[in-house]
Each structure stands twice: as C-alpha cells, then as structure tokens.
Scaffold this motif. Structure first.
Motif, mmCIF file in Angstrom:
data_model
loop_
_atom_site.group_PDB
_atom_site.id
_atom_site.type_symbol
_atom_site.label_atom_id
_atom_site.label_comp_id
_atom_site.label_asym_id
_atom_site.label_seq_id
_atom_site.Cartn_x
_atom_site.Cartn_y
_atom_site.Cartn_z
ATOM 1 N N ARG A 34 0.880 -1.198 0.031
ATOM 2 C CA ARG A 34 -0.198 -0.027 -0.221
ATOM 3 C C ARG A 34 0.871 1.128 -0.109
ATOM 4 O O ARG A 34 1.720 1.218 0.669
ATOM 5 C CB ARG A 34 -0.993 0.039 1.274
ATOM 6 C CG ARG A 34 -1.873 1.037 1.130
ATOM 7 C CD ARG A 34 -2.823 0.818 2.313
ATOM 8 N NE ARG A 34 -3.774 2.132 2.138
ATOM 9 C CZ ARG A 34 -5.119 2.159 2.758
ATOM 10 N NH1 ARG A 34 -5.379 1.135 3.442
ATOM 11 N NH2 ARG A 34 -5.782 3.209 2.455
ATOM 12 N N SER A 71 -9.344 0.745 -0.063
ATOM 13 C CA SER A 71 -8.425 0.059 -0.057
ATOM 14 C C SER A 71 -7.113 0.726 -0.375
ATOM 15 O O SER A 71 -5.767 0.499 -0.200
ATOM 16 C CB SER A 71 -8.328 -1.341 -0.505
ATOM 17 O OG SER A 71 -8.357 -1.524 -2.015
ATOM 18 N N ARG A 74 -2.260 0.745 -4.339
ATOM 19 C CA ARG A 74 -1.375 -0.324 -4.019
ATOM 20 C C ARG A 74 -0.679 -0.842 -5.322
ATOM 21 O O ARG A 74 -0.787 -0.259 -6.431
ATOM 22 C CB ARG A 74 -2.087 -1.484 -3.641
ATOM 23 C CG ARG A 74 -2.621 -1.652 -2.235
ATOM 24 C CD ARG A 74 -3.610 -2.807 -1.848
ATOM 25 N NE ARG A 74 -4.113 -2.763 -0.737
ATOM 26 C CZ ARG A 74 -3.499 -2.745 0.612
ATOM 27 N NH1 ARG A 74 -2.410 -3.168 0.562
ATOM 28 N NH2 ARG A 74 -4.420 -2.546 1.554
#
Length: 118
Positions: A34, A71, A74
C-alpha cells in the motif's frame, strides 16, 4: 517510501512517478504494498495533492499501481521487479558510463544498437 524532489530537472509529477516506478522495478516496493494516500504523500513532499494524484494516475495507466475505493493505492500484482542479474548489469553500466562521462542518452543509443532484433 523515500522520495526526494529537486527544483531543477524534470517536472515534479515526473520525478514522483519515476521514483515510484524505480522502487517497484528494483523490488523495494513489492506487489500489493500500500502506498501513502495522495494527501499524505503530497504533505510529506510539500507539493500539491494534484501533483501526486497525477503521478499515481500515470502509474496506474502504466500498470504499476491499482487504486480501489476503500483499500487505497497499491502496487499492482502485475508489476514485477526487474530480475537481479539485469539490475546488477544495469548498475555496472551506469557506473562505467559515469566514469567515462557518457550521459543517459548515449547509453540508451548503445543499448538500442546492441539489442537483437532492433
């Protein structure tokens, strides 16, 4: 993740993109790692969030990064590190080129000239 910017040379967005791309290809940023949020990296580097967002978008379009709501951003699972032997040879080439006073454009011309099927 360590990124340093200079006032001279390429645009800030290109410097950010080049350095992240380099971290990925050398294996220092592995797949699924990440990255900092756009706002966080912009704050850390002292640049506008739009600059970081543009660098991230470019890297996403190139397949280095994946951004998903919830999320974050990444390193793409499809982004792979350069094989160690290739990286070692490239490092030696850079060192020899610098000793001999050759610039990157000259080195690229040599690589293109010796590359098979070019």
């Amino acid at each position: 993740m360590i990124i340093t910017l200079t006032d001279s040379g390429p645009l800030l967005v290109d410097q950010i993109g080049d350095q992240i791309r380099g971290l990925i290809t050398t294996g220092l940023l592995p797949a699924d790692q990440r990255l900092p949020s756009v706002r966080q990296l912009a704050s850390d580097l002292g640049v506008a969030p739009g600059t970081v967002a543009k660098a991230y978008r470019t890297l996403e379009n190139e397949g280095f990064l994946v951004t998903r709501i919830g999320s974050g951003t990444r390193v793409s699972a499809d982004a792979s590190a350069t094989p160690r032997d290739v990286l070692a040879a490239a490092t030696k080439l850079v060192q020899a080129s610098q000793r001999e006073g050759a610039n990157i454009d000259e080195v690229i011309r040599v690589l293109r000239a010796v590359w098979p099927d070019q």
